[in-house]
Scaffold this motif. Structure first.
Motif, PDB file in Angstrom:
ATOM      1  N   ARG A  59       0.831  -1.228   0.000  1.00  0.00           N
ATOM      2  CA  ARG A  59       0.000   0.000   0.000  1.00  0.00           C
ATOM      3  C   ARG A  59       0.851   1.258   0.000  1.00  0.00           C
ATOM      4  O   ARG A  59       0.524   2.245   0.683  1.00  0.00           O
ATOM      5  N   TRP A  60       1.986   1.232  -0.692  1.00  0.00           N
ATOM      6  CA  TRP A  60       2.911   2.370  -0.767  1.00  0.00           C
ATOM      7  C   TRP A  60       3.341   2.845   0.619  1.00  0.00           C
ATOM      8  O   TRP A  60       3.619   4.034   0.813  1.00  0.00           O
ATOM      9  N   ASP A  61       3.376   1.947   1.578  1.00  0.00           N
ATOM     10  CA  ASP A  61       3.812   2.286   2.932  1.00  0.00           C
ATOM     11  C   ASP A  61       5.348   2.223   2.961  1.00  0.00           C
ATOM     12  O   ASP A  61       5.925   1.134   2.864  1.00  0.00           O
ATOM     13  N   GLU A  62       5.984   3.385   3.121  1.00  0.00           N
ATOM     14  CA  GLU A  62       7.451   3.445   3.056  1.00  0.00           C
ATOM     15  C   GLU A  62       8.134   2.700   4.196  1.00  0.00           C
ATOM     16  O   GLU A  62       9.327   2.412   4.127  1.00  0.00           O
ATOM     17  N   ARG A  63       7.359   2.383   5.233  1.00  0.00           N
ATOM     18  CA  ARG A  63       7.952   1.601   6.340  1.00  0.00           C
ATOM     19  C   ARG A  63       8.051   0.131   5.953  1.00  0.00           C
ATOM     20  O   ARG A  63       8.714  -0.648   6.615  1.00  0.00           O
ATOM     21  N   LYS A  64       7.346  -0.229   4.873  1.00  0.00           N
ATOM     22  CA  LYS A  64       7.397  -1.616   4.399  1.00  0.00           C
ATOM     23  C   LYS A  64       8.332  -1.718   3.198  1.00  0.00           C
ATOM     24  O   LYS A  64       8.506  -0.753   2.453  1.00  0.00           O
ATOM     25  N   SER A  65       8.905  -2.899   3.035  1.00  0.00           N
ATOM     26  CA  SER A  65       9.899  -3.100   1.974  1.00  0.00           C
ATOM     27  C   SER A  65       9.443  -4.175   1.000  1.00  0.00           C
ATOM     28  O   SER A  65       8.548  -4.982   1.300  1.00  0.00           O
ATOM     29  N   ILE A  66      10.075  -4.153  -0.154  1.00  0.00           N
ATOM     30  CA  ILE A  66       9.948  -5.314  -1.031  1.00  0.00           C
ATOM     31  C   ILE A  66      11.356  -5.892  -1.228  1.00  0.00           C
ATOM     32  O   ILE A  66      12.348  -5.161  -1.262  1.00  0.00           O
ATOM     33  N   TYR A  67      11.395  -7.218  -1.296  1.00  0.00           N
ATOM     34  CA  TYR A  67      12.647  -7.928  -1.528  1.00  0.00           C
ATOM     35  C   TYR A  67      12.618  -8.429  -2.970  1.00  0.00           C
ATOM     36  O   TYR A  67      11.630  -9.017  -3.416  1.00  0.00           O
ATOM     37  N   VAL A  68      13.680  -8.144  -3.695  1.00  0.00           N
ATOM     38  CA  VAL A  68      13.758  -8.569  -5.098  1.00  0.00           C
ATOM     39  C   VAL A  68      15.010  -9.414  -5.290  1.00  0.00           C
ATOM     40  O   VAL A  68      16.090  -9.033  -4.827  1.00  0.00           O
ATOM     41  N   SER A  69      14.852 -10.541  -5.935  1.00  0.00           N
ATOM     42  CA  SER A  69      16.053 -11.317  -6.273  1.00  0.00           C
ATOM     43  C   SER A  69      15.962 -11.781  -7.723  1.00  0.00           C
ATOM     44  O   SER A  69      14.868 -11.974  -8.270  1.00  0.00           O
ATOM     45  N   LEU A  70      17.124 -11.911  -8.317  1.00  0.00           N
ATOM     46  CA  LEU A  70      17.234 -12.469  -9.669  1.00  0.00           C
ATOM     47  C   LEU A  70      18.139 -13.684  -9.563  1.00  0.00           C
ATOM     48  O   LEU A  70      19.235 -13.603  -8.993  1.00  0.00           O
ATOM     49  N   SER A  71      17.662 -14.794 -10.067  1.00  0.00           N
ATOM     50  CA  SER A  71      18.487 -15.999 -10.029  1.00  0.00           C
ATOM     51  C   SER A  71      18.349 -16.717 -11.364  1.00  0.00           C
ATOM     52  O   SER A  71      17.506 -16.354 -12.202  1.00  0.00           O
ATOM     53  N   GLU A  72      19.181 -17.716 -11.555  1.00  0.00           N
ATOM     54  CA  GLU A  72      19.036 -18.522 -12.771  1.00  0.00           C
ATOM     55  C   GLU A  72      18.929 -19.985 -12.404  1.00  0.00           C
ATOM     56  O   GLU A  72      19.528 -20.452 -11.422  1.00  0.00           O
ATOM     57  N   GLU A  73      18.119 -20.676 -13.159  1.00  0.00           N
ATOM     58  CA  GLU A  73      17.922 -22.106 -12.936  1.00  0.00           C
ATOM     59  C   GLU A  73      17.594 -22.728 -14.288  1.00  0.00           C
ATOM     60  O   GLU A  73      16.591 -22.380 -14.914  1.00  0.00           O
ATOM     61  N   ASN A  74      18.472 -23.609 -14.722  1.00  0.00           N
ATOM     62  CA  ASN A  74      18.303 -24.252 -16.029  1.00  0.00           C
ATOM     63  C   ASN A  74      18.090 -23.216 -17.135  1.00  0.00           C
ATOM     64  O   ASN A  74      18.893 -22.321 -17.283  1.00  0.00           O
ATOM     65  N   ASP A  75      16.968 -23.294 -17.828  1.00  0.00           N
ATOM     66  CA  ASP A  75      16.757 -22.408 -18.976  1.00  0.00           C
ATOM     67  C   ASP A  75      16.084 -21.082 -18.624  1.00  0.00           C
ATOM     68  O   ASP A  75      15.666 -20.344 -19.521  1.00  0.00           O
ATOM     69  N   PHE A  76      15.958 -20.821 -17.343  1.00  0.00           N
ATOM     70  CA  PHE A  76      15.178 -19.640 -16.953  1.00  0.00           C
ATOM     71  C   PHE A  76      15.944 -18.700 -16.026  1.00  0.00           C
ATOM     72  O   PHE A  76      16.767 -19.140 -15.223  1.00  0.00           O
TER      73      PHE A  76
END
Lengths: 138, 106
Positions: A59-76
């Motif tokens: 809800r666009w609450d700046e006290r809350k975060s989002i975690y983002v990761s990029l990984s690879e596995e086989n063809d993806f």
């Protein structure tokens, strides 16, 4: 085996959204991670998933975060985005062809599913995008 | 200004100067803040020549412009012209390609 290539945690705010998307795109570009999506489509799926997490999850609450990761596995390449929200139950979105009933919102998930495979965790606060690798740049 | 409004009789041309339509809502705000009477236009044309990126928030903005000018009328012709092929594909994906008339960039 899944190998994590990039991870980051950012506050859910309007100003933090575009730089995060730019950093992810730069990482793809700098490390020559080619996908079946073209540059526009890759930005679009990152944008829709991140916006969804910040808007509907946190809800666009700046006290809350989002975690983002990029990984690879086989063809993806896998992009995981987790928010601090309560999760949701995904239902097929009601796209309408009737101009009289045109809703302005509710197309983000449909867009995501049109360009890549999408999976949610049981709670619904973590989305994984499966983006197929390609050998050369599109 | 990110958009120019050019009325001519019952036709309105909107020329978007921003390269991105992705959530700042400037086009719709410009339309709402103008003195234009929404009901007088039989057709609306949006020139997207400069636009290289549009997301679901951008689609929402285009729909808001459409709904504003359509009002309670049954229909309104809205043309999106000089549309980038990637953006046209997005309108197809969200099943709006038949709601708006879409003309690709030459």
């Amino acid at each position: 085996m899944r190998i994590i290539l990039y991870e980051e945690c950012v506050a859910s705010s309007h100003p933090s959204r575009p730089p995060l998307i730019r950093r992810l795109l730069k990482f793809f570009r700098d490390h020559q991670l080619y996908t079946e999506l073209d540059r526009y489509e890759l930005e679009l799926v990152l944008d829709e998933a991140i916006t969804n997490a910040m808007e509907h999850g946190n809800r666009w609450d700046e006290r809350k975060s989002i975690y983002v990761s990029l990984s690879e596995e086989n063809d993806f390449y896998l992009i995981e985005i987790r928010d601090d929200g309560l999760g949701f139950t995904h239902r097929p979105d009601p796209l309408t062809k009737d101009p009289k009933k045109l809703e302005t919102r509710g197309r983000g998930i449909h867009i995501l599913q049109s360009f890549c495979r999408v999976q949610w965790n049981a709670l619904g606060n973590e989305i994984t995008l499966f983006i197929k690798k390609e050998q050369t740049c599109r | 200004m990110s958009v120019a409004l050019i009325p001519e009789n019952d036709h309105l041309l909107l020329v978007v100067h921003s390269s991105r339509i992705d959530g700042d809502n400037k086009i719709f705000m410009t339309v709402k803040q103008s003195d234009l009477e929404p009901g007088i236009f039989a057709s609306i044309e949006i020139d997207l020549q400069a636009v290289v990126y549009l997301n679901s928030l951008g689609i929402a903005e285009i729909i808001s412009v459409f709904r504003y000018f359509k009002g309670e009328r049954e229909k309104l012709k809205m043309v999106l012209k000089n549309v980038d092929a990637s953006i046209a594909k997005l309108f197809d994906v969200v099943e709006l390609a038949h709601v708006f008339e879409i003309h690709l960039k030459p």
